[in-house]
Enzyme design. Sequence first.
Site, PDB file in Angstrom:
ATOM      1  N   ASN A  79      -6.171  11.984   0.194  1.00  0.00           N
ATOM      2  CA  ASN A  79      -5.470  10.706   0.190  1.00  0.00           C
ATOM      3  C   ASN A  79      -3.992  10.926   0.528  1.00  0.00           C
ATOM      4  OD1 ASN A  79      -4.690   8.068  -0.326  1.00  0.00           O
ATOM      5  ND2 ASN A  79      -6.010   7.845  -2.065  1.00  0.00           N
ATOM      6  N   GLU A 132       0.795  -1.210   0.000  1.00  0.00           N
ATOM      7  CA  GLU A 132       0.000   0.000   0.000  1.00  0.00           C
ATOM      8  C   GLU A 132       0.834   1.270   0.000  1.00  0.00           C
ATOM      9  OE1 GLU A 132      -1.901   2.585   1.722  1.00  0.00           O
ATOM     10  OE2 GLU A 132      -3.006   2.123  -0.080  1.00  0.00           O
ATOM     11  N   ASP A 133       1.770   1.324   0.895  1.00  0.00           N
ATOM     12  CA  ASP A 133       2.570   2.534   0.973  1.00  0.00           C
ATOM     13  C   ASP A 133       4.021   2.128   1.144  1.00  0.00           C
ATOM     14  OD1 ASP A 133       3.192   5.152   0.973  1.00  0.00           O
ATOM     15  OD2 ASP A 133       2.379   5.618   2.949  1.00  0.00           O
ATOM     16  N   ILE A 156       2.397   5.376   5.616  1.00  0.00           N
ATOM     17  CA  ILE A 156       3.558   5.421   6.507  1.00  0.00           C
ATOM     18  C   ILE A 156       4.429   6.631   6.188  1.00  0.00           C
ATOM     19  CG2 ILE A 156       3.632   2.911   6.755  1.00  0.00           C
ATOM     20  CD1 ILE A 156       5.993   2.825   4.865  1.00  0.00           C
ATOM     21  N   HIS A 170      -1.534   1.223   7.034  1.00  0.00           N
ATOM     22  CA  HIS A 170      -1.991   1.982   5.856  1.00  0.00           C
ATOM     23  C   HIS A 170      -0.845   2.921   5.465  1.00  0.00           C
ATOM     24  CE1 HIS A 170      -5.989   3.949   4.238  1.00  0.00           C
ATOM     25  NE2 HIS A 170      -5.126   3.714   3.275  1.00  0.00           N
ATOM     26  N   ASP A 183      -3.527   8.900  -5.899  1.00  0.00           N
ATOM     27  CA  ASP A 183      -3.439   8.186  -4.627  1.00  0.00           C
ATOM     28  C   ASP A 183      -2.236   8.716  -3.847  1.00  0.00           C
ATOM     29  OD1 ASP A 183      -3.263   6.263  -2.591  1.00  0.00           O
ATOM     30  OD2 ASP A 183      -4.228   4.759  -3.814  1.00  0.00           O
ATOM     31  N   ASN A 184      -1.114   8.018  -3.891  1.00  0.00           N
ATOM     32  CA  ASN A 184       0.041   8.486  -3.117  1.00  0.00           C
ATOM     33  C   ASN A 184       0.957   9.403  -3.888  1.00  0.00           C
ATOM     34  OD1 ASN A 184       0.201   7.372  -0.445  1.00  0.00           O
ATOM     35  ND2 ASN A 184      -0.063   5.455  -1.519  1.00  0.00           N
ATOM     36  N   ASN A 240      -5.775   8.204   6.670  1.00  0.00           N
ATOM     37  CA  ASN A 240      -5.361   7.538   5.442  1.00  0.00           C
ATOM     38  C   ASN A 240      -3.842   7.601   5.330  1.00  0.00           C
ATOM     39  OD1 ASN A 240      -4.665   7.287   2.568  1.00  0.00           O
ATOM     40  ND2 ASN A 240      -6.864   7.075   2.294  1.00  0.00           N
ATOM     41  N   ASP A 241      -3.315   8.825   5.191  1.00  0.00           N
ATOM     42  CA  ASP A 241      -1.871   8.942   5.009  1.00  0.00           C
ATOM     43  C   ASP A 241      -1.310   9.975   5.978  1.00  0.00           C
ATOM     44  OD1 ASP A 241       0.583   8.359   3.971  1.00  0.00           O
ATOM     45  OD2 ASP A 241       0.360   9.610   2.197  1.00  0.00           O
ATOM     46  N   HIS A 274      -5.187   0.583  11.392  1.00  0.00           N
ATOM     47  CA  HIS A 274      -6.638   0.451  11.564  1.00  0.00           C
ATOM     48  C   HIS A 274      -6.957  -0.813  12.350  1.00  0.00           C
ATOM     49  CE1 HIS A 274      -7.255   3.721   8.771  1.00  0.00           C
ATOM     50  NE2 HIS A 274      -6.624   3.089   7.814  1.00  0.00           N
TER      51      HIS A 274
HETATM   52  C1  LIG Z   1      -0.549   5.812  -0.410  1.00  0.00           C
HETATM   53  O1  LIG Z   1      -1.914   5.542  -0.672  1.00  0.00           O
HETATM   54  C2  LIG Z   1      -2.565   4.931   0.368  1.00  0.00           C
HETATM   55  C3  LIG Z   1      -3.934   4.531  -0.066  1.00  0.00           C
HETATM   56  O2  LIG Z   1      -4.845   5.526  -0.146  1.00  0.00           O
HETATM   57  C4  LIG Z   1      -2.489   5.827   1.534  1.00  0.00           C
HETATM   58  O3  LIG Z   1      -3.176   5.309   2.605  1.00  0.00           O
HETATM   59  C5  LIG Z   1      -1.052   5.982   1.866  1.00  0.00           C
HETATM   60  O4  LIG Z   1      -0.895   6.650   3.020  1.00  0.00           O
HETATM   61  C6  LIG Z   1      -0.357   6.692   0.743  1.00  0.00           C
HETATM   62  N1  LIG Z   1       1.064   6.925   0.934  1.00  0.00           N
HETATM   63  C7  LIG Z   1       1.730   8.014   0.542  1.00  0.00           C
HETATM   64  C8  LIG Z   1       3.224   8.019   0.660  1.00  0.00           C
HETATM   65  O5  LIG Z   1       1.180   8.977   0.094  1.00  0.00           O
END
Ligand SMILES: *[C@@H]1O[C@H](CO)[C@@H](O)[C@H](O)[C@H]1NC(C)=O
Length: 354
Positions: free
Chosen positions: A223, A53-54, A117, A115, A268-269, A167-168, A134
């Site tokens: 996100n 995921e991350d 990091i 999730h 997303d990330n 989430n992040d 979570h």
């Molecule tokens: C990457 O995407 C996931 C999923 O949504 C998110 O939870 C995570 O924290 C993101 N990581 C970064 C480095 O942005």
Amino acid sequence: MAKLLVLTLVGLGLKLFRDPQSSYETRLNAFREVKPVELPNCNFIKEIEDGSEDLEILPNGLVFISAGLKYAGFKYFDTNKPGKILLVDMNEEDPTVLELRIIGNTFNLSSFNPHGISTFTDEDNTVYLMVVNHPDLQSTVELFKFQEEKSLLHLKTIRHKLLPNLNDIVAVGPEHFYATNDHYFVNLYLKFWERYLGLAWSYIVYYSPNEVKVVADGFDFANGINLSPDGKYIYIAEMLSHKIRVYEKHANWTLTLLKSIVLNTLVDNISVDPVTGDLWVACHPDGMKIFHYDAKKPLPSEVLRIENILTEEPKVTLVYAENGTVLQGSTVASQYKGKLLIGTVFHKALYCKL
Ligand SMILES: *[C@@H]1O[C@H](CO)[C@@H](O)[C@H](O)[C@H]1NC(C)=O
Ligand SMILES: *[C@@H]1O[C@H](CO)[C@@H](O)[C@H](O)[C@H]1NC(C)=O
Ligand SMILES: *[C@@H]1O[C@H](CO)[C@@H](O)[C@H](O)[C@H]1NC(C)=O
Ligand SMILES: *[C@@H]1O[C@H](CO)[C@@H](O)[C@H](O)[C@H]1NC(C)=O
């Protein structure tokens, strides 16, 4: 309570005046076709089969990867196994995976569900790892110290009423971070309506032991979040409005919106190249496939590179695009010395030469 009432009224209003289904499909970028853009020399990282995921790459090439996320509404394969943090070395030709041992009696391993990091390295070169967790579908931030013998020492669990749907996260100090809440409501049913109606009540929080505050709001699913190499700007992926928002970060930790870049995909990330400051963004070209998983229709993957984001004309390049036959549901991509590592929600991790 006020928002609950508004949700009900807005819901009724939308039913009368517009079709929420068509706006939902637009926001999900539903049914978009993916034209392939290939990279030469790609290989899977062996042993990663249930998500990556991350990830975050340290300056020495070591990578932390969060694996095994179970997130309500998303697909996941192995429902019983707890999540884990993996370590990979980008300097290896064919990287192997080490599962980091978690030490400390303050941490419940069996409910670990990692999730987003982020890492923070202090003046003594001690590396701290912050992990959005979570456990039993709640939201916490777990703080770990990375130890030379390849283990993570659990230091503490952070919970706060302003951090209900994490989430992040991006670390800005040993116990200081910015984090995205991807929804306002905690209840699954209300969350669905919040997302379906596009209420954009998702928000960003600054956390430190002394002060916790909302620093930006009005997001249609906030996100990924990350920081520019000079620490002056914060980048946030607003997934369902297909935007990267750029904020100026002030000494008092408040944020001011500078601009937004709209892209034709669900962002997303975000990872930031520590040398060039380029953004690497992993995306979901077709959000219908991520929120409504169907095994017969694999999730496509897409990676964008954004150069000169602060200038009038940022350059956006589609670096990798694939219909899901190879790699399903890319969530993160990060570059290290000419090699790109791409992670996914619940699938594999791909490693390509650029
Ligand atoms: C990457 O995407 C996931 C999923 O949504 C998110 O939870 C995570 O924290 C993101 N990581 C970064 C480095 O942005
Ligand atoms: C640890 O998590 C598991 C799974 O959620 C739960 O059943 C158990 O009660 C937890 N243990 C403690 C000590 O909280
Ligand atoms: C924080 O700093 C910014 C920039 O200096 C300033 O505009 C803003 O008013 C400050 N906010 C608070 C709450 O102190
Ligand atoms: C995905 O792309 C590959 C190669 O371009 C093609 O062979 C395959 O049929 C496509 N699959 C889907 C589901 O579109």
